[in-house]
Design a protein around this motif. Structure first.
Motif, PDB file in Angstrom:
ATOM      1  N   LYS A  84       0.844  -1.198   0.000  1.00  0.00           N
ATOM      2  CA  LYS A  84       0.000   0.000   0.000  1.00  0.00           C
ATOM      3  C   LYS A  84       0.877   1.244   0.000  1.00  0.00           C
ATOM      4  N   THR A  85       0.321   2.343  -0.472  1.00  0.00           N
ATOM      5  CA  THR A  85       0.986   3.634  -0.399  1.00  0.00           C
ATOM      6  C   THR A  85       0.260   4.483   0.624  1.00  0.00           C
ATOM      7  N   ILE A  86       0.998   4.908   1.628  1.00  0.00           N
ATOM      8  CA  ILE A  86       0.432   5.697   2.722  1.00  0.00           C
ATOM      9  C   ILE A  86       1.194   7.007   2.796  1.00  0.00           C
ATOM     10  N   GLU A  87       0.483   8.097   2.980  1.00  0.00           N
ATOM     11  CA  GLU A  87       1.121   9.396   3.136  1.00  0.00           C
ATOM     12  C   GLU A  87       1.286   9.668   4.623  1.00  0.00           C
ATOM     13  N   ILE A  88       2.546   9.843   5.047  1.00  0.00           N
ATOM     14  CA  ILE A  88       2.874   9.999   6.456  1.00  0.00           C
ATOM     15  C   ILE A  88       3.338  11.427   6.696  1.00  0.00           C
ATOM     16  N   HIS A  89       2.807  12.057   7.735  1.00  0.00           N
ATOM     17  CA  HIS A  89       3.140  13.442   8.036  1.00  0.00           C
ATOM     18  C   HIS A  89       4.504  13.510   8.712  1.00  0.00           C
ATOM     19  N   ASN A  90       5.348  14.438   8.270  1.00  0.00           N
ATOM     20  CA  ASN A  90       6.676  14.564   8.873  1.00  0.00           C
ATOM     21  C   ASN A  90       6.795  15.831   9.715  1.00  0.00           C
TER      22      ASN A  90
END
Length: 137
Positions: A84-90
């Motif tokens: 899966k592609t997950i967008e993670i906040h940095n």
């Protein structure tokens, strides 16, 4: 003495295994079967129970949602999340991360760095006397 000439074979990419199990086998296992395979910190977190927001993220992954965005950097990557592609906040923006088999049981935050790499330039205004000198070629 004659020098041996060996032909280098291309590196064979074997199927990824985690402690002897393939990703497909890990995905088929239940939570109780996965717990003994996890590293100690992840095992402790799962045994104590995942928080409500962590369960919500897993539910989104199981539902097959696209464009999942999360602030949950302390979420453990479970086998069902692989591919899966997950967008993670940095801390500033969301970084899209495709989860690879090698990332099983790591944390999401490990793949979305919070600090940028520093590349120092030459000495400039305000530098000390000794460091102002930049040799001319």
């Amino acid at each position: 003495m004659a020098k041996k000439t060996q032909k280098r074979l291309p590196r064979r990419r074997e199927e990824f295994t985690y402690r002897g199990y393939t990703i497909e086998q890990l995905q088929q296992m239940g939570a109780s079967e996965l717990v003994p395979l996890m590293p100690a910190r992840a095992r402790r977190k799962v045994n104590r129970g995942l928080a409500r927001d962590h369960e919500g993220l897993l539910a989104k992954v199981r539902a097959g949602d696209e464009g999942i965005r999360t602030h949950l950097r302390d979420m453990i990557i479970m086998p069902e999340m692989i591919g899966k592609t997950i967008e993670i906040h940095n801390g500033k923006e969301f970084v899209a991360v495709e989860l690879q088999p090698e990332s099983v049981f790591h944390y999401l935050g490990e793949f979305s760095l919070t600090r940028r790499r520093v590349s120092h330039g030459t000495a400039g205004i305000g530098a000390t006397r000794s460091s102002k000198y930049v040799p001319l070629k």
